[in-house]
Write an enzyme that holds these catalytic residues in place. Structure first.
Site, PDB file in Angstrom:
ATOM      1  N   TRP A 132       4.496  -5.179  -3.594  1.00 17.44           N
ATOM      2  CA  TRP A 132       4.786  -4.784  -2.199  1.00 17.44           C
ATOM      3  C   TRP A 132       5.293  -3.327  -2.114  1.00 17.44           C
ATOM      4  CZ3 TRP A 132       7.396  -9.249   1.056  1.00 17.44           C
ATOM      5  CH2 TRP A 132       6.765 -10.454   0.793  1.00 17.44           C
ATOM      6  N   THR A 139       0.446  -5.609 -11.402  1.00 16.56           N
ATOM      7  CA  THR A 139       0.793  -6.199 -10.094  1.00 16.56           C
ATOM      8  C   THR A 139       1.310  -7.630 -10.186  1.00 16.56           C
ATOM      9  OG1 THR A 139      -0.202  -6.896  -7.992  1.00 16.56           O
ATOM     10  CG2 THR A 139      -1.659  -6.841  -9.862  1.00 16.56           C
ATOM     11  N   TYR A 146      -8.850  -8.610  -6.941  1.00 17.49           N
ATOM     12  CA  TYR A 146      -7.946  -7.526  -7.359  1.00 17.49           C
ATOM     13  C   TYR A 146      -7.026  -8.001  -8.489  1.00 17.49           C
ATOM     14  CZ  TYR A 146      -3.708  -4.607  -6.995  1.00 17.49           C
ATOM     15  OH  TYR A 146      -2.605  -3.824  -7.273  1.00 17.49           O
ATOM     16  N   ALA A 156      -5.432   3.388  -9.598  1.00 14.99           N
ATOM     17  CA  ALA A 156      -5.951   2.016  -9.611  1.00 14.99           C
ATOM     18  C   ALA A 156      -6.820   1.798  -8.392  1.00 14.99           C
ATOM     19  CB  ALA A 156      -4.787   1.012  -9.586  1.00 14.99           C
ATOM     20  N   TYR A 157      -7.638   0.774  -8.464  1.00 11.90           N
ATOM     21  CA  TYR A 157      -8.342   0.293  -7.272  1.00 11.90           C
ATOM     22  C   TYR A 157      -7.371  -0.672  -6.596  1.00 11.90           C
ATOM     23  CZ  TYR A 157     -11.805  -1.847  -4.255  1.00 11.90           C
ATOM     24  OH  TYR A 157     -12.498  -2.298  -3.154  1.00 11.90           O
TER      25      TYR A 157
HETATM   26  N1  LIG Z   1       0.554  -0.751  -3.332  1.00  9.81           N
HETATM   27  C1  LIG Z   1       1.073  -1.924  -3.672  1.00  9.81           C
HETATM   28  O1  LIG Z   1       1.585  -2.669  -2.827  1.00  9.81           O
HETATM   29  C2  LIG Z   1       1.049  -2.382  -5.103  1.00  9.81           C
HETATM   30  C3  LIG Z   1       1.525  -3.660  -5.406  1.00  9.81           C
HETATM   31  C4  LIG Z   1       1.515  -4.082  -6.738  1.00  9.81           C
HETATM   32  C5  LIG Z   1       1.048  -3.233  -7.724  1.00  9.81           C
HETATM   33  N2  LIG Z   1       0.589  -2.003  -7.400  1.00  9.81           N
HETATM   34  C6  LIG Z   1       0.083  -1.143  -8.475  1.00  9.81           C
HETATM   35  O2  LIG Z   1       0.867   0.021  -8.499  1.00  9.81           O
HETATM   36  C7  LIG Z   1       0.066   1.126  -8.928  1.00  9.81           C
HETATM   37  C8  LIG Z   1       0.245   2.279  -7.958  1.00  9.81           C
HETATM   38  O3  LIG Z   1      -0.155   1.818  -6.678  1.00  9.81           O
HETATM   39  P1  LIG Z   1      -0.118   2.758  -5.401  1.00  9.81           P
HETATM   40  O4  LIG Z   1       0.430   1.953  -4.284  1.00  9.81           O
HETATM   41  O5  LIG Z   1       0.480   4.068  -5.733  1.00  9.81           O
HETATM   42  O6  LIG Z   1      -1.690   2.922  -5.156  1.00  9.81           O
HETATM   43  P2  LIG Z   1      -2.458   3.930  -4.213  1.00  9.81           P
HETATM   44  O7  LIG Z   1      -1.539   4.589  -3.274  1.00  9.81           O
HETATM   45  O8  LIG Z   1      -3.636   3.190  -3.702  1.00  9.81           O
HETATM   46  O9  LIG Z   1      -2.931   5.025  -5.248  1.00  9.81           O
HETATM   47  C9  LIG Z   1      -3.915   4.753  -6.196  1.00  9.81           C
HETATM   48  C10 LIG Z   1      -4.491   6.074  -6.621  1.00  9.81           C
HETATM   49  O10 LIG Z   1      -5.556   5.772  -7.525  1.00  9.81           O
HETATM   50  C11 LIG Z   1      -6.549   6.730  -7.304  1.00  9.81           C
HETATM   51  N3  LIG Z   1      -7.873   6.297  -7.686  1.00  9.81           N
HETATM   52  C12 LIG Z   1      -8.567   5.221  -7.228  1.00  9.81           C
HETATM   53  N4  LIG Z   1      -9.811   5.230  -7.738  1.00  9.81           N
HETATM   54  C13 LIG Z   1      -9.884   6.324  -8.534  1.00  9.81           C
HETATM   55  C14 LIG Z   1     -10.904   6.882  -9.327  1.00  9.81           C
HETATM   56  N5  LIG Z   1     -12.103   6.339  -9.403  1.00  9.81           N
HETATM   57  N6  LIG Z   1     -10.634   8.007 -10.031  1.00  9.81           N
HETATM   58  C15 LIG Z   1      -9.435   8.590  -9.952  1.00  9.81           C
HETATM   59  N7  LIG Z   1      -8.426   8.121  -9.215  1.00  9.81           N
HETATM   60  C16 LIG Z   1      -8.656   7.000  -8.503  1.00  9.81           C
HETATM   61  C17 LIG Z   1      -6.563   6.944  -5.794  1.00  9.81           C
HETATM   62  O11 LIG Z   1      -7.166   8.182  -5.548  1.00  9.81           O
HETATM   63  P3  LIG Z   1      -7.553   8.679  -4.075  1.00  9.81           P
HETATM   64  O12 LIG Z   1      -6.243   9.072  -3.464  1.00  9.81           O
HETATM   65  O13 LIG Z   1      -8.457   9.840  -4.307  1.00  9.81           O
HETATM   66  O14 LIG Z   1      -8.209   7.521  -3.413  1.00  9.81           O
HETATM   67  C18 LIG Z   1      -5.091   6.895  -5.464  1.00  9.81           C
HETATM   68  O15 LIG Z   1      -4.522   8.177  -5.427  1.00  9.81           O
HETATM   69  C19 LIG Z   1      -1.353   0.592  -9.072  1.00  9.81           C
HETATM   70  O16 LIG Z   1      -1.599   0.274 -10.409  1.00  9.81           O
HETATM   71  C20 LIG Z   1      -1.341  -0.686  -8.254  1.00  9.81           C
HETATM   72  O17 LIG Z   1      -2.279  -1.621  -8.729  1.00  9.81           O
HETATM   73  C21 LIG Z   1       0.586  -1.552  -6.107  1.00  9.81           C
END
Ligand SMILES: NC(=O)c1ccc[n+]([C@@H]2O[C@H](COP(=O)([O-])OP(=O)(O)OC[C@H]3O[C@@H](n4cnc5c(N)ncnc54)[C@H](OP(=O)(O)O)[C@@H]3O)[C@@H](O)[C@H]2O)c1
Length: 296
Positions: free
Chosen positions: A153, A103, A127, A62-63
């Protein structure tokens, strides 16, 4: 089952990797940006032209740059909405099941109680809007066989997150300011990863068709960012005082919802899973990683 996991280098993708050896009766293919670039719909078509024989896709990519998204509106929309629509069209056509992560930021944060899956979303930042459009695209495209799991979070031993930032700040400062008027539930990515692997291994998921639905998952309980920081310092024996501040005093570019605590009743009852409290998981996370903190 043959399972494709996108976003293998992200927090959730890497947390899933930690557990796949416990589920070795499935075949896992994990892809990152190098193997499957999700910034264009074309690259998805190209990828699946070569290999389309999956039973399940877990979309962890995700972005996620909440503040930067305010300037990168098109890129956030492409990855969190347009590409998700394309993915759903593919999974629907090929009869592949989809787990997609969304999210708490789809909500405006004005609720006084826990957010249910049926509550009206009303995102207040770019977002959140892009993630809501991704959810809607899945629901419109895939009437069956998709699960949208909203989480909040998220922290883990991988990448950047609030807990790691606090450990760094707490070891370098005697006092810090942390926002106290935003409430929610932290999520240890390992807990979510284990829950997803448990759910897909359940016969009700793997052997049956099911209507597309939204579920909420985060650790049990509610806190504010400042109380979360205080607990991190307490468990880690860091002598750093937390000064609570209001959201308006924090210089983030994106607006953030004030209360996004999610109700987890639906997922716990439907899949018979026990979710640890946020304090239990935080302690487990910090105890387990105590020796590697210096290396982060
Ligand atoms: N983090 C939070 O607090 C949070 C909260 C609520 C919901 N979420 C949701 O939970 C899910 C997982 O989140 P997370 O924390 O694991 O996110 P993260 O650590 O930011 O990981 C997202 C991954 O998506 C990849 N990505 C982004 N753009 C891409 C592209 N164009 N092509 C291929 N891959 C791409 C990134 O690749 P790179 O490593 O190469 O950049 C990264 O590995 C997401 O859907 C997010 O929206 C997260």
């Amino acid at each position: 089952m043959k399972i494709l996991v996108t976003g293998k280098n992200g927090q959730l993708g890497r947390s899933i990797q930690k557990f796949i050896s416990n589920f070795n009766y499935h075949e896992f293919i994990l892809v990152g940006r190098e193997e499957l670039d999700l910034s264009s719909s074309k690259s998805i078509s190209k990828y699946f032209e070569i290999d389309s024989h999956y039973d399940v896709i877990i979309n962890c990519a995700a972005y996620t740059a909440v503040d930067r998204a305010e300037d990168e509106i098109d890129l956030a929309d492409e990855i969190n909405h347009q590409v998700v629509k394309k993915l759903a069209e593919f999974t629907n056509k090929q009869n592949v099941k989809l787990i997609h992560i969304s999210t708490d930021y789809v909500f405006d944060g004005k609720n006084q109680s826990l957010y249910l899956e049926s509550d009206h979303p009303n995102p207040i930042n770019v977002y959140g809007k892009s993630k809501l459009l991704g959810e809607k695209a899945i629901i419109e495209t895939m009437p069956n066989n998709a699960m949208i799991i909203r989480t909040s979070w998220v922290y883990s031993e991988f990448g950047n997150n609030f807990v790691k930032t606090m450990l760094k700040l707490g070891s370098e400062n005697n006092e810090i300011n942390v926002v106290s008027d935003q409430l929610g539930s932290p999520t240890y990515a390992s807990d979510l990863a284990e829950a997803i692997l448990h759910i897909i291994s359940n016969d009700n998921f793997s052997k049956k068709s099911f209507p597309t639905e939204i579920f909420h998952f985060s650790n049990i309980g509610e806190t504010s960012w400042s109380d979360f920081a205080t607990e991190i310092f307490k468990i880690s024996n860091l002598n750093c005082k937390v000064h609570p501040i209001k959201s308006g005093q924090y210089s983030g570019q994106a607006k953030r919802p004030l209360n996004t605590t999610l109700s987890k009743d639906k997922i716990t009852k439907q899949f018979k899973i026990r979710i640890p409290t946020w304090q239990e998981s935080l302690k487990e996370f910090l105890d387990r990683n105590r020796l590697v903190v210096d290396l982060w």
